[in-house]
Design an enzyme around this catalytic site. Sequence first.
Site, short mmCIF file in Angstrom:
data_model
loop_
_atom_site.label_atom_id
_atom_site.label_comp_id
_atom_site.label_asym_id
_atom_site.label_seq_id
_atom_site.Cartn_x
_atom_site.Cartn_y
_atom_site.Cartn_z
N LYS A 253 41.03 -16.56 -14.94
CA LYS A 253 42.40 -17.33 -14.23
C LYS A 253 43.70 -16.26 -14.29
O LYS A 253 44.68 -16.97 -13.57
CB LYS A 253 42.65 -18.40 -15.41
N ARG A 254 43.56 -15.14 -14.68
CA ARG A 254 44.82 -14.24 -14.37
C ARG A 254 44.88 -13.95 -13.08
O ARG A 254 46.04 -13.50 -12.50
CB ARG A 254 44.75 -13.09 -15.45
#
Length: 494
Positions: A253-254
Amino acid sequence: MSVRTRVAPSPTGTPHLGTAYIALFNKAYAEQQGGDFILRIEDSDAARSSKQSETDILDALKWLDLSWDEGPDIGGSYGPYRISERLRIYEAHANELIQSGGAFRCFCSQERLDDLRREQQRRSETPKYDGHCLALSASEIQRRMDAGESHVVRLRVPETGDCTFTDQIRGEISIPWQQIDMQVLVKSDGFPTYHLCATVDDHLMGITHILRGEEWISSCPKHVLIYDYFGWQFQELFHLPLLRNTDQSKMSKRKNPTGINYYRDRGYLPEALLNYLATMGWSMPDEREQFSYAQFTENLDLIRISPRGPVFDIEKLDWLNGCYIRDLSNDEFQTRVVSWAGNSERVEKIVSMLQERTERFDQVLPQVEYLLGDRKPIDKEDLAHTSLSEEDVLKILDFATRTLESASTWRSDEIGVALRQTAEICGYKVRDFVAPLFVALSGRKVALPLFDSIEVLGLELTRARFRSAIEILGGISNKKLKKLDKEWTTLTQT
Ligand code: GLU
């Protein structure tokens, strides 16, 4: 024997694209073989699991039309389908394993285990349990149990030789037993861990084919062992490759939106997203890129899945989604846009913010543009702030994301309380703290109220916009990230 497959998400966060990917292949294969596809909820981590997360996962899979034949919501003949409702079953199986010598009680204190780990790390060895309690006599074990001494149950692992098993996609895999830890199967509070639950459930639920992410390969020896101790027949294993970012790193998700709801909220069509996921590690025999779920099910051949990590490329998905959108009739297009934009909860919330700020109807659209559509492009200067350095702005965007990720409810008042609190513990004035968030979210200096906007946009879109602002400022290096991790832990633990 009829084919039975399963997807077994842990309800510990927002619905993940990886869950949809795994569910898709399991469902399609079961359907192709005239079998059943099961949804099982693995809530073995009681502290991190939540009902909300479970509901969100089920809703997200339903949005993608990935329905199941048996599951916690609809039941089935092999239920219950939640780990938390099957505790007695695991307890009985753990006892059976202890009796047959496949598992043993371990009374080692945390202190001893910490010392052991430090010592092994010092010798550059992989930390693992050293089998200390295997030497306890039956009477000693009984005495300590009678005294009510806290203990765990561990899997007995051979000390020499290799564990060999077959992954149908990769072929034979051998892992030395030396590398396998004597896994805790039952924790000191009596709760079973994933490895015991998953193996027992796969067996009792009659699962015939296990299709799951490749991150589970290293756990297979533990599972093989548990199956051997019980004398059960192991399933056919297929470990699907992990999805990757365009830079080949593991999709996270980064770097990329990994939440299913992100794709729903940005207006991707579920059938296009499914189609794209079906091309991850697999391709149609004729290499065509656009195909329906029915065509996928008809042509799926598990042996043809490639173990090489497929890249999840949003630009490619955009292209495919565009193909699907252009294929819709005008009427369908209209219906689907309206149902997407008119999601009633969202509209209600927007209306309540909007009405008091509107003098004419033609002011409505410009005000809600960033809530229904993309954010206006922004650059470094837009994010600049007179009393904040660029470093501060990066930290604020990162810490605000962390705050939102740990929010237990998604209501503007609670979002406000949580963000204000973060501002305070970091030593920023709330007014300064929210300024970059405002710009990152809306692309403007003036917009509808921030906390309400965050509620309307949801975690996934908010996170994606904060991350994009971070990228505009040059990103956060791994080194800086580690520093922020540390600072965040210190701030939130005190
Ligand atoms: N609960 C595990 C997960 O969320 C499932 C692992 C498995 O399929 O065995 O990834």
